[in-house]
Design an enzyme around this catalytic site. Structure first.
Site: not given
Ligand code: IVH
Length: 673
Positions: A113, A115, A172
């Site tokens: 995915e 980020k 997000e």
């Molecule tokens: S999953 C337990 N997926 O990145 C899994 N996070 O650096 C939790 N973020 O805290 C997060 N895109 O704020 C996930 N596709 C994505 C994301 C994502 C941005 C952010 C999120 C997370 C942070 C970690």
């Protein structure tokens, strides 16, 4: 305490401070990449020296506990963890190995995915109704920002039938780039400080006491994970949960790829690293997640992050550094440009030491001052930019920077900023800084293309008093060059040979090399085709120049003013005496019989395609616009012409030419009797 323990304590103090600035105050003092470096240094110390690890170290915590009185605390029933980072292919492969080991050798499939660079949010729906939105906070307790999140248009307020009794959707909140730019424009108009980036702007927008303000900020949302779920269908894979979220009406990012191994993740990351700026929102990496939910259960969590997911972070595009000084450079036309002298910082794939600040007004808008900690951004191929100061770190007693009143060159003449113009100029024709820039430009690739005559050598020649204008390079001798530092026989001969070779450059290159304000390669090309020699261009009257394709009155005026200056005439004569070719045109040298005439072509002619016919017109100094107007000299009509052009020509009484008449026009410049 050992030196290591002191360092660890210092790192913990700094990280805790920056956690609060970022997560609680929404006012970070350092770029994410600089924060990551601190955390990594501490992690490494703690891993290499386990005796230094503390139970409450920031390396085992997520974010920071909220402090605010404005927003009520919300306890996350399923904690909101962070993600571990991989910075390169090796770290990604190491994560892949850990996953395999955790699954006793079974290979996992991954969902890739984007980020999203925004703010993590948990949305709670009960009986299909949106009831609560909470920030991540420290992962255990977040803040209730329901009223503000309710203003996000793309979020469903009610879920369709079949939705679980309780569902927490994590994702997000982000601000699209266009909304961010519009917000900063409004801030600038209102004289308010600008937001450094969409993430900060998004964070500020969510913290508004008045949701009506949040509503104007055009926030958006991508969901990527489930939190607490009671009831509803059972899933076996992450990609199924994402599909389900889509069916419930949540915005799920379409850029998702399911891959079989870490090589697939790396490939996905590589693609988005290259194409990230085509997206209308910011991303700072990609996230890979084990797809099988049962495998995730087996892998579990560390103290701060799941073992089944990893963030592959892109190299930083923003860093913080110290602005040491603001200096002013002088260009070849006398335009002065302020630029930031920075403590070197690695950003956007290279080390940045300087960044342009464009002009006086830009410095004022950004209000950057020597001594400030500043955010430096270098995105993709874009030149590095100073985004703005970190105001909370501004040294006491600093004053706004003042544009200098005099030229930084040894002549120190007064600079002028004409009324209504953005640029401040040095108008002293003898300014040695302008002269050096003219020589550099003269020798540059797009102009006379003299290999070995770069900035450094030009400054050496200038310091040795060997050049007064670019033509002087043709009088240089091997002995003179040997007197300069770094020159030996071979390098001196090589430079002299490339200087000699430049004498036969095509006319457009020579014309460009003169450095006439506004006259670039493309207008030089048209003028060369139309006039054939440098002498005829410099002798032409303004009107004839202005009617050449791609030239126009501004460049024409600039050429005439340039030719009228004695020093420039002397310079041209020096070039002639040096044996520089004044009339070498790459394409045929044709008489400019169509100078000032606009001839429209429609359809295909016997001997020319439409494009070829247009080129033939331009090669004779004419223009060939796409549409017919009262100013059109003639319309050439071939096979399958555009009906509207013929009708328009007839209405306006513009002559219509066939093949034979066109040939005559090309030869004589006039219409057949
Ligand atoms: S999953 C337990 N997926 O990145 C899994 N996070 O650096 C939790 N973020 O805290 C997060 N895109 O704020 C996930 N596709 C994505 C994301 C994502 C941005 C952010 C999120 C997370 C942070 C970690």
């Amino acid at each position: 305490m050992t030196e290591r323990a002191v360092r660890a304590a210092e790192l913990r103090r700094q990280i805790a401070h920056h956690n609060e600035r970022y997560h609680v105050l929404d006012s970070p003092e350092i770029a994410d990449a600089d924060y990551d470096l601190l955390v990594r240094e501490l992690l490494k110390l703690e891993t290499d020296h386990p005796e230094l690890a503390l139970a409450d170290s920031p390396t085992s915590q997520v974010g920071a506990a909220p402090l605010s009185a404005t927003f009520a605390p919300v306890i996350h029933r399923v904690p909101m963890t962070s993600l571990d980072n991989a910075m390169d292919e090796t770290e990604l492969a190491q994560w892949g190995d850990r996953v395999s080991r955790g699954l006793a050798g079974v290979t996992a499939r991954f969902v890739c995915e984007l980020k999203i660079d925004g703010l993590a949010m948990s949305l709670r729906y009960e009986q299909g109704k949106f009831v609560q939105a909470a920030t991540r906070g420290d992962g255990r307790v977040g803040e209730d920002v329901t009223a503000n999140v309710a203003t996000i248009a793309s979020l469903p307020k009610r879920l369709p039938r079949g939705a679980p009794e309780v569902v927490e959707v994590r994702g997000e909140v982000y601000m699209p780039i266009t909304s961010f730019e519009a917000l900063n424009e409004r801030a600038a108009l209102a004289g308010q400080p600008r937001f450094a980036n969409p993430r900060n702007a998004g964070a500020g927008s969510l913290r508004q006491k008045d949701p009506r303000v949040t509503a104007t900020r055009e926030l958006s949302f991508w969901c990527y994970q489930l939190g607490e779920v009671i009831g509803g269908p059972e899933f076996t894979s992450h990609h199924e949960t994402l599909e389900f979220l889509g069916e419930l009406g949540f915005p799920v990012n379409p850029e998702i790829r399911v891959v079989d191994d870490v090589a697939g993740v790396f490939d996905f990351a590589g693609h988005w690293q290259e194409h990230r700026h085509t997206l209308p929102y910011e991303i700072d990496g990609v996230v890979a997640k084990v797809d099988e939910l049962e495998q995730r259960l087996r892998l579990g969590f560390t103290s701060r992050a799941p073992r089944w997911a990893i963030a592959f972070k892109f190299p930083p595009e923003e860093r913080t550094t110290i602005l040491r000084d603001i200096q002013v450079s002088v260009g070849r036309t006398g335009r002065t440009t302020p630029f930031a002298v920075l403590d070197p910082v690695f950003v956007g794939g290279s080390t940045v030491r300087m960044a342009t600040l464009h002009n006086e007004d830009q410095v004022r808008v950004k209000d950057v001052r020597p001594g400030d900690t500043v955010i430096v951004r270098k995105a993709g191929d874009v030149i590095p930019e100073v985004v703005g100061p970190v105001l909370s770190l501004r040294p006491e007693g600093s004053e706004p920077w003042q544009f200098p009143k005099i030229c930084p060159c040894p002549l120190a003449t007064e600079l002028v900023r004409p009324q209504g113009e953005a640029d401040t100029r040095c108008v002293e024709p003898a300014c040695p800084f302008q002269r050096d820039q003219r020589v550099i430009y003269f020798a540059s690739r797009g102009a006379m293309d003299i290999e070995g005559l770069g900035e450094r050598t030009v400054f050496q020649l200038s310091d040795a008093g060997l050049i007064d204008d670019p033509a002087d390079i043709y009088t240089l001798t091997a002995e003179q060059l040997l007197g300069l530092e770094g020159f030996a026989r071979i390098s001196a001969d090589k430079l002299l040979a490339s200087i000699e070779g430049s004498k036969t450059r095509p006319l457009p290159k020579l014309l460009t090399a003169l450095g006439i304000k506004g006259l670039g390669p493309s207008a030089s090309e048209s003028l060369s085709l139309a006039f054939g020699t440098l002498d005829s261009i410099l002798a032409a009257d303004e009107a004839a120049l202005a009617t050449t394709e791609g030239v126009g009155p501004v460049i024409a005026g600039s050429i005439c003013r340039w030719s009228a200056i004695d020093a420039n005439r002397t310079f041209v004569e020096k070039l002639r005496r040096a044996g520089v070719d004044f009339g070498r045109v790459e394409v045929s040298r044709l008489a400019p019989v169509l100078a000032g005439k606009a001839v429209v072509v429609t359809g295909t002619l016997e001997k020319y395609s439409r494009e070829e016919a247009e080129l033939a017109i331009k090669a004779r100094g004419g223009k060939s616009p796409a549409s017919v107007s009262a100013k059109t000299f003639a319309v050439v009509v071939g096979d399958t012409p555009g009906a509207s052009k013929i009708t328009k020509a007839q209405e306006l009484g513009v002559p219509i030419l066939d093949d034979a008449a066109f040939e005559e026009l090309l030869t004589t410049g006039s219409l057949p009797e």
